[in-house]
Design an enzyme around this catalytic site. Sequence first.
Site, PDB file in Angstrom:
ATOM      1  CB  CYS A  16       2.977  -0.420  -7.333  1.00 26.56           C
ATOM      2  SG  CYS A  16       3.409  -2.038  -7.990  1.00 26.56           S
ATOM      3  N   GLY A  36       0.818  -1.208   0.000  1.00 24.01           N
ATOM      4  CA  GLY A  36       0.000   0.000   0.000  1.00 24.01           C
ATOM      5  C   GLY A  36       0.850   1.254   0.000  1.00 24.01           C
ATOM      6  CD  GLU A  53       6.863  -5.860  -2.074  1.00 25.63           C
ATOM      7  OE1 GLU A  53       7.362  -4.869  -2.640  1.00 25.63           O
ATOM      8  OE2 GLU A  53       7.304  -7.017  -2.223  1.00 25.63           O
ATOM      9  N   GLY A  98       2.277   2.267   5.493  1.00 31.13           N
ATOM     10  CA  GLY A  98       3.401   1.365   5.788  1.00 31.13           C
ATOM     11  C   GLY A  98       4.158   1.814   7.039  1.00 31.13           C
TER      12      GLY A  98
HETATM   13  P1  NAD Z   1      -3.407   2.181   1.499  1.00 31.63           P
HETATM   14  O1  NAD Z   1      -2.090   2.250   2.169  1.00 31.63           O
HETATM   15  O2  NAD Z   1      -4.351   3.319   1.689  1.00 31.63           O
HETATM   16  O3  NAD Z   1      -4.212   0.873   1.970  1.00 31.63           O
HETATM   17  C1  NAD Z   1      -3.673  -0.421   1.805  1.00 31.63           C
HETATM   18  C2  NAD Z   1      -4.325  -1.365   2.802  1.00 31.63           C
HETATM   19  O4  NAD Z   1      -3.978  -0.966   4.135  1.00 31.63           O
HETATM   20  C3  NAD Z   1      -5.843  -1.391   2.761  1.00 31.63           C
HETATM   21  O5  NAD Z   1      -6.261  -2.726   2.913  1.00 31.63           O
HETATM   22  C4  NAD Z   1      -6.227  -0.549   3.961  1.00 31.63           C
HETATM   23  O6  NAD Z   1      -7.517  -0.841   4.473  1.00 31.63           O
HETATM   24  C5  NAD Z   1      -5.151  -0.918   4.955  1.00 31.63           C
HETATM   25  N1  NAD Z   1      -4.892   0.053   6.027  1.00 31.63           N
HETATM   26  C6  NAD Z   1      -5.122   1.389   6.019  1.00 31.63           C
HETATM   27  N2  NAD Z   1      -4.699   1.942   7.193  1.00 31.63           N
HETATM   28  C7  NAD Z   1      -4.200   0.921   7.943  1.00 31.63           C
HETATM   29  C8  NAD Z   1      -3.603   0.859   9.227  1.00 31.63           C
HETATM   30  N3  NAD Z   1      -3.431   1.958   9.985  1.00 31.63           N
HETATM   31  N4  NAD Z   1      -3.192  -0.339   9.688  1.00 31.63           N
HETATM   32  C9  NAD Z   1      -3.329  -1.456   8.913  1.00 31.63           C
HETATM   33  N5  NAD Z   1      -3.893  -1.452   7.698  1.00 31.63           N
HETATM   34  C10 NAD Z   1      -4.321  -0.274   7.205  1.00 31.63           C
HETATM   35  O7  NAD Z   1      -3.107   1.923  -0.042  1.00 31.63           O
HETATM   36  P2  NAD Z   1      -4.127   1.848  -1.259  1.00 31.63           P
HETATM   37  O8  NAD Z   1      -4.662   3.213  -1.549  1.00 31.63           O
HETATM   38  O9  NAD Z   1      -5.078   0.730  -1.032  1.00 31.63           O
HETATM   39  O10 NAD Z   1      -3.155   1.380  -2.447  1.00 31.63           O
HETATM   40  C11 NAD Z   1      -2.509   2.235  -3.349  1.00 31.63           C
HETATM   41  C12 NAD Z   1      -1.049   2.392  -2.966  1.00 31.63           C
HETATM   42  O11 NAD Z   1      -0.409   1.126  -2.934  1.00 31.63           O
HETATM   43  C13 NAD Z   1      -0.254   3.210  -3.989  1.00 31.63           C
HETATM   44  O12 NAD Z   1       0.562   4.121  -3.304  1.00 31.63           O
HETATM   45  C14 NAD Z   1       0.593   2.173  -4.701  1.00 31.63           C
HETATM   46  O13 NAD Z   1       1.814   2.664  -5.232  1.00 31.63           O
HETATM   47  C15 NAD Z   1       0.837   1.178  -3.625  1.00 31.63           C
HETATM   48  N6  NAD Z   1       1.130  -0.129  -4.195  1.00 31.63           N
HETATM   49  C16 NAD Z   1       2.381  -0.655  -4.017  1.00 31.63           C
HETATM   50  C17 NAD Z   1       2.694  -1.890  -4.578  1.00 31.63           C
HETATM   51  C18 NAD Z   1       4.032  -2.528  -4.396  1.00 31.63           C
HETATM   52  O14 NAD Z   1       4.142  -3.728  -4.656  1.00 31.63           O
HETATM   53  N7  NAD Z   1       5.055  -1.831  -3.972  1.00 31.63           N
HETATM   54  C19 NAD Z   1       1.720  -2.577  -5.309  1.00 31.63           C
HETATM   55  C20 NAD Z   1       0.465  -2.011  -5.464  1.00 31.63           C
HETATM   56  C21 NAD Z   1       0.177  -0.785  -4.893  1.00 31.63           C
END
Ligand code: NAD
Length: 487
Positions: free
Chosen positions: A286, A230, A252, A235
């Site tokens: 990503c 995410g 990631e 993270g």
């Molecule tokens: P996000 O960080 O908002 O959410 C990701 C997940 O985390 C969701 O399931 C969310 O409910 C959960 N979450 C949110 N707050 C949390 C907390 N405090 N504790 C635990 N879990 C929590 O990300 P998103 O908007 O869903 O995804 C898009 C982002 O992900 C973009 O920045 C993209 O670049 C990145 N991404 C990275 C990769 C990689 O492999 N590096 C792959 C795909 C997407």
Amino acid sequence: MGANVLDPLSQVEFFNVIGGGPRSAKESHQVEDPRTEAALWDSPIASAQDLDDAVEAGHAAFKTWGRSTLAERAGVLNAVAKVLYDNDELLTSILMRETGKSRIMAHMEVQRAAFHYEYYAKEQLADEIQYEDDDIQIIGTHEPYGVIGAISPWNFPLILSSVKVASALATGNCVIIKPSPFTPYAILKFCELAQSALPAGGIFQALNGGADVGEGMTRHPGIAHISFTGTIAVGQKIMASCAGTLKKVILELAGNDAAIVTDDVDVDAVVPKVALGCLLHAGQMCVASKRLYVHASRYDAFLAAFRAHLAKSYVATYEDADAPSVFGPLSNRPNFDRCRGFVEDCRKNGYEVITVGEDNLGGQKKKKGLWMAPTIIANPPEDSLVVREEQFGPVVPIMKYEDEADVIARANLDNAGLGASIWCRDADRARKLARQLETGTVFINQPPQPHHAGYFAGQKLSGVGGELGKQGLLSYCQTKSLHIGKK
Ligand code: NAD
């Protein structure tokens, strides 16, 4: 669909999956279909009790699953892949609705998710002799952690969750997946269907919910390891939260990937491939190319060809979900608003904004959906918001550069290092450039796309640990060294 024909998807129900079976929840929410803005199905929100129960069921299952042989795990992984193939049509249809993807994109996602299970059925971590002489033999044996919490994002929900689930199962762990609340449906349904392929309940479970449920997982003493994909901001919160119980983490995270187009390219040949790297799933990937750097000698030709290609291939057909388009709407309203914010900022600052196919969208404005035209920002300054921040949408800043040292310095960032691409006819020169890029992956003369067999990890703020490939399995287990005396 005719008025009297019942949509088969209207009768589908979604559950959390705990201890091998579906469980309803007191609370639920509905996701908006990004193509139509219609409310989709009720999606259960897991409670704290559901999480406790899933962790308990995971530990019960781990007693036997944790001691399974590599051959047994391979059998299960292949059986889980078959569940995906057998239910391709259903899962494709669900994915289309929750993500806004076209049929071809959603189908590709189901198929690629299945590859991950098949790949890890073949690529496993067997014991290895680390050292041997007349006195000692040292064997490395790879042991599972126990119950792993996997937290995934919304952009490729089935693939990104499957990377975690397949890696966990291949190494003998039990896994609880928490999808993004923007895209819960396909994963919940897949997990429910996959139970028939698993030797016990509790090996692969799914709990839907938002930050609360995710945070509960990061704090839960019964979960040994969190695998998260995410944003960087979340993270960082996860790492801090996991410190309380010293959980292992894989993070990631986001990137802001540069693509470098050198002066020796055949512009017409590379433009379609570069565009695919920018605009697959409307740029919501990503490792999408989020900053294009084109050599000054080719800049005008590239910009003209890029614009013409977008008009031809990215605008005409995308409204029709059954057309073979890789483009589509933004997947959810926060990302839609965010991406439009980048364009507004560019306009406010007087940068050249080229929207491709706005006439098409003019018609669409009367309709519903989170649509945004592919948008080029021509040569914005390096410190503009659209260059500094990950846009995660169909907004493509295209900059000029003069010399290699300059472009490498601009491509390398302090705050991200996920991926980068190089488009260069001279293979040696391309490899030399690649080695100077401070990212976990460099794609050379191919559109950026993680491969199931290539280790994938972000440098700098883009991640901790990594996944995919044989090396990725090491993030899912602990290596125990057996020192065996010989005399
Ligand atoms: P996000 O960080 O908002 O959410 C990701 C997940 O985390 C969701 O399931 C969310 O409910 C959960 N979450 C949110 N707050 C949390 C907390 N405090 N504790 C635990 N879990 C929590 O990300 P998103 O908007 O869903 O995804 C898009 C982002 O992900 C973009 O920045 C993209 O670049 C990145 N991404 C990275 C990769 C990689 O492999 N590096 C792959 C795909 C997407």
